[in-house]
Design a protein around this motif. Structure first.
Motif, PDB file in Angstrom:
ATOM      1  N   ASP A   1      -6.681  -5.065  -5.822  1.00 50.12           N
ATOM      2  CA  ASP A   1      -6.560  -3.796  -6.562  1.00 50.12           C
ATOM      3  C   ASP A   1      -5.568  -2.843  -5.906  1.00 50.12           C
ATOM      4  OD1 ASP A   1      -8.647  -4.615  -8.245  1.00 50.12           O
ATOM      5  OD2 ASP A   1     -10.143  -3.916  -6.796  1.00 50.12           O
TER       6      ASP A   1
ATOM      7  N   ASP B   1      -1.809  -1.691  -4.547  1.00 52.04           N
ATOM      8  CA  ASP B   1      -0.378  -1.927  -4.781  1.00 52.04           C
ATOM      9  C   ASP B   1       0.324  -2.339  -3.491  1.00 52.04           C
ATOM     10  OD1 ASP B   1      -0.538  -1.086  -7.453  1.00 52.04           O
ATOM     11  OD2 ASP B   1      -0.495   1.014  -6.810  1.00 52.04           O
ATOM     12  N   THR B   2       1.315  -3.225  -3.631  1.00 54.24           N
ATOM     13  CA  THR B   2       2.086  -3.641  -2.455  1.00 54.24           C
ATOM     14  C   THR B   2       3.560  -3.222  -2.594  1.00 54.24           C
ATOM     15  OG1 THR B   2       2.403  -5.781  -3.479  1.00 54.24           O
ATOM     16  CG2 THR B   2       0.630  -5.638  -1.868  1.00 54.24           C
ATOM     17  N   ASP B   3       3.817  -2.277  -3.520  1.00 53.54           N
ATOM     18  CA  ASP B   3       5.196  -1.787  -3.675  1.00 53.54           C
ATOM     19  C   ASP B   3       5.286  -0.367  -3.090  1.00 53.54           C
ATOM     20  OD1 ASP B   3       3.912  -0.190  -5.475  1.00 53.54           O
ATOM     21  OD2 ASP B   3       4.726  -1.178  -7.255  1.00 53.54           O
TER      22      ASP B   3
ATOM     23  N   THR C   1       4.618   2.360  -4.261  1.00 57.19           N
ATOM     24  CA  THR C   1       3.555   3.301  -4.636  1.00 57.19           C
ATOM     25  C   THR C   1       2.343   3.160  -3.702  1.00 57.19           C
ATOM     26  OG1 THR C   1       2.574   1.731  -6.190  1.00 57.19           O
ATOM     27  CG2 THR C   1       4.215   3.248  -7.089  1.00 57.19           C
ATOM     28  N   ASN C   2       2.357   2.199  -2.797  1.00 54.73           N
ATOM     29  CA  ASN C   2       1.234   2.018  -1.868  1.00 54.73           C
ATOM     30  C   ASN C   2       1.003   3.313  -1.051  1.00 54.73           C
ATOM     31  OD1 ASN C   2       0.329   1.228   1.059  1.00 54.73           O
ATOM     32  ND2 ASN C   2      -0.432  -0.355  -0.301  1.00 54.73           N
TER      33      ASN C   2
END
Ligand code: HSE
Length: 290
Positions: free
Chosen positions: A49, A51-53, A55-56
């Motif tokens: 759940d 984010d890994t971009d 937005t993390n």
């Protein structure tokens, strides 16, 4: 490479809305190193759940430290290992913010001191009650002064245990704040000033008889009870089996019971009441940490 471990937190402690919080022995870990691009890997609870971009939250918080320190951030390699359940009232977002800020500060050779870190994490999170104990441990009372964040840390009594009943469902803090009123009565404000002051005195003096009578709230819990089926029954019945105080943990849906003894009965009752209301939950026995 730097590695930081950030504790879970339980905010409000009943009457201390947006003001008091306590660090607990459940942790998220952030490993961080300089890198030419952004490379985030995640393990542990809620890994799918998150984010890994760009937005993390951990990355965004880290980036703010680079900006404040006047350093360019070309990218970062990070591994996040999470034990704190997401959106359950145990400070997962505070842990992400604090993890990112502290790891980046360590990586850059500590350009920010504790006061600056405390102010930055509070600005990012919006209120200090989760982020401050996540940053410095203990039980923290905090609020903005005219120019600076004012805060004080209390050492939790050695006997104190924290039992948390963590429902399976998510409750976003935003949703749990939308149900709060914009104004409250003078009587309710007075009630909370009284109870919050007595909570602080009883924690400082480890007077748990007093604490057991004062962990009451009129500013947020009554408005949130419809979002957490069984909340009021759980408070009442868990107190009856010997919990010192039973409150909503942060914005919920987790319920927190403070105990010294009777922890078996308290844990069983929390599980039982949620089950009766059709809520599946995990009960964990934790301890406050310094
Ligand atoms: N004090 C906050 C609240 C904690 O109760 O909404 C959750 O972020």
């Amino acid at each position: 490479m730097v590695k930081v471990k950030v504790p879970a937190t339980t905010a409000n402690l009943g009457p201390g809305f947006d003001t008091m919080g306590m660090a607990l022995n459940m942790y998220n870990t952030v490993e961080m190193d300089f890198h030419h691009s952004l490379d985030i890997t995640i393990s542990g609870v809620g890994m799918n759940d998150i984010d890994t971009d760009e937005t993390n939250i951990v990355y965004q918080a880290a980036k703010m430290v680079f900006d404040k320190a006047g350093q360019e951030c070309k990218g970062l390699r990070m591994h996040l290992h999470n034990e704190i359940p997401v959106a359950r009232g145990l400070g997962s977002s505070a842990a992400a913010v604090v993890g990112g800020v502290v790891a980046a500060n360590n990586l850059l050779g500590s350009p920010l001191n504790e006061q600056q870190l405390a102010e930055l994490v509070t600005e990012i999170e919006g209120h200090p009650d989760n982020v401050l104990p996540a940053l410095i441990g203990g039980i923290v009372i905090a609020g903005w002064g005219k120019e600076h964040l004012l805060y004080h840390k209390i050492k939790p009594g050695a006997q104190l245990q924290a039992i948390v009943a963590i429902p399976e469902f998510f409750l976003a803090t935003k949703k749990a704040r939308e149900v709060l009123p914009t104004q409250v009565s003078f009587q309710d404000a007075l009630f909370n000033v009284n109870r919050a002051s007595l909570v602080v005195s009883s924690l400082l003096t480890e007077n748990y008889e007093l604490l057991s009578e004062v962990m009451e709230d009129r500013l947020h819990q009554p408005y949130r009870s419809d979002l957490i089926p069984g909340m009021n029954a759980l408070i009442e019945r868990t107190k009856q089996v010997g919990a010192i105080g039973v409150v909503l943990s942060g914005a919920g849906p987790t319920m927190l019971a403070l105990t010294i003894d009777n922890s078996d009965a308290v844990a069983a009752t929390m599980q039982q009441v949620f089950t009766e209301y059709g809520i599946r939950c995990t009960v964990r026995r934790l301890v406050p940490i310094m």
